[in-house]
Motif scaffolding. Sequence first.
Motif, mmCIF file in Angstrom:
data_model
loop_
_atom_site.group_PDB
_atom_site.id
_atom_site.type_symbol
_atom_site.label_atom_id
_atom_site.label_comp_id
_atom_site.label_asym_id
_atom_site.label_seq_id
_atom_site.Cartn_x
_atom_site.Cartn_y
_atom_site.Cartn_z
ATOM 1 N N GLY A 90 0.824 -1.095 -0.073
ATOM 2 C CA GLY A 90 -0.022 0.074 -0.190
ATOM 3 C C GLY A 90 0.819 1.254 -0.110
ATOM 4 N N TYR A 91 0.419 2.338 0.211
ATOM 5 C CA TYR A 91 0.825 3.526 0.484
ATOM 6 C C TYR A 91 1.574 3.672 1.769
ATOM 7 N N ARG A 92 2.854 4.339 1.699
ATOM 8 C CA ARG A 92 3.772 4.756 2.881
ATOM 9 C C ARG A 92 4.019 6.106 2.836
ATOM 10 N N VAL A 93 3.639 6.884 3.574
ATOM 11 C CA VAL A 93 4.220 8.393 3.871
ATOM 12 C C VAL A 93 4.955 8.550 5.148
ATOM 13 N N LEU A 94 6.140 8.968 4.793
ATOM 14 C CA LEU A 94 7.237 9.160 5.963
ATOM 15 C C LEU A 94 7.930 10.330 5.785
#
Length: 160
Positions: A90-94
């Motif tokens: 999925g999406y990862r926002v770090l």
Amino acid sequence: MTKSRDAGVDAAKSVEERRGFLASVLMWSGVALGYGIGAFHFLRYLVPLGEKSRYRELFVGPVDQMEVGQSRTVRAPNGDSYVMARTAEGYRVLSDICPHLGCRVHWEPDKDRFFCPCHAGVFDPAGKATGGPPAEADQNLARLETIVRGNSVFVLIKEV
Ligand code: FES
């Protein structure tokens, strides 16, 4: 004549007593209300119940414009920048700021990791430090929660 005069005086006294009573009730009600409001705010100051962090959804892009393995920079309204990667999960926002000494972190899709080139800091897709100085100091990347709704990806930004 005196009887009716006495009755009139009594009636006037009675009206005055009722007015005085009513004025007292109104005055003490106002005092109680004022002190009650003051006490409520004082207690709320001491014990801030119900003060939860508020989050705002920030649109970061359409789903169909990002393939698995791609990444892009996301800027929050406060100026913080994040790296958003689409992984197989999925999406990862770090945060793209390395917690070691502040260099820019980038996504490496072929190795399924975030990497800091300054001192070879390595982070897994969830932002957990797995190599280099950040892993030794247990310094992970700050992470934003993502929401996919329809064809849109949002992140949750904490309001200040
Ligand atoms: S600044 Fe990133 S590993 Fe040192």
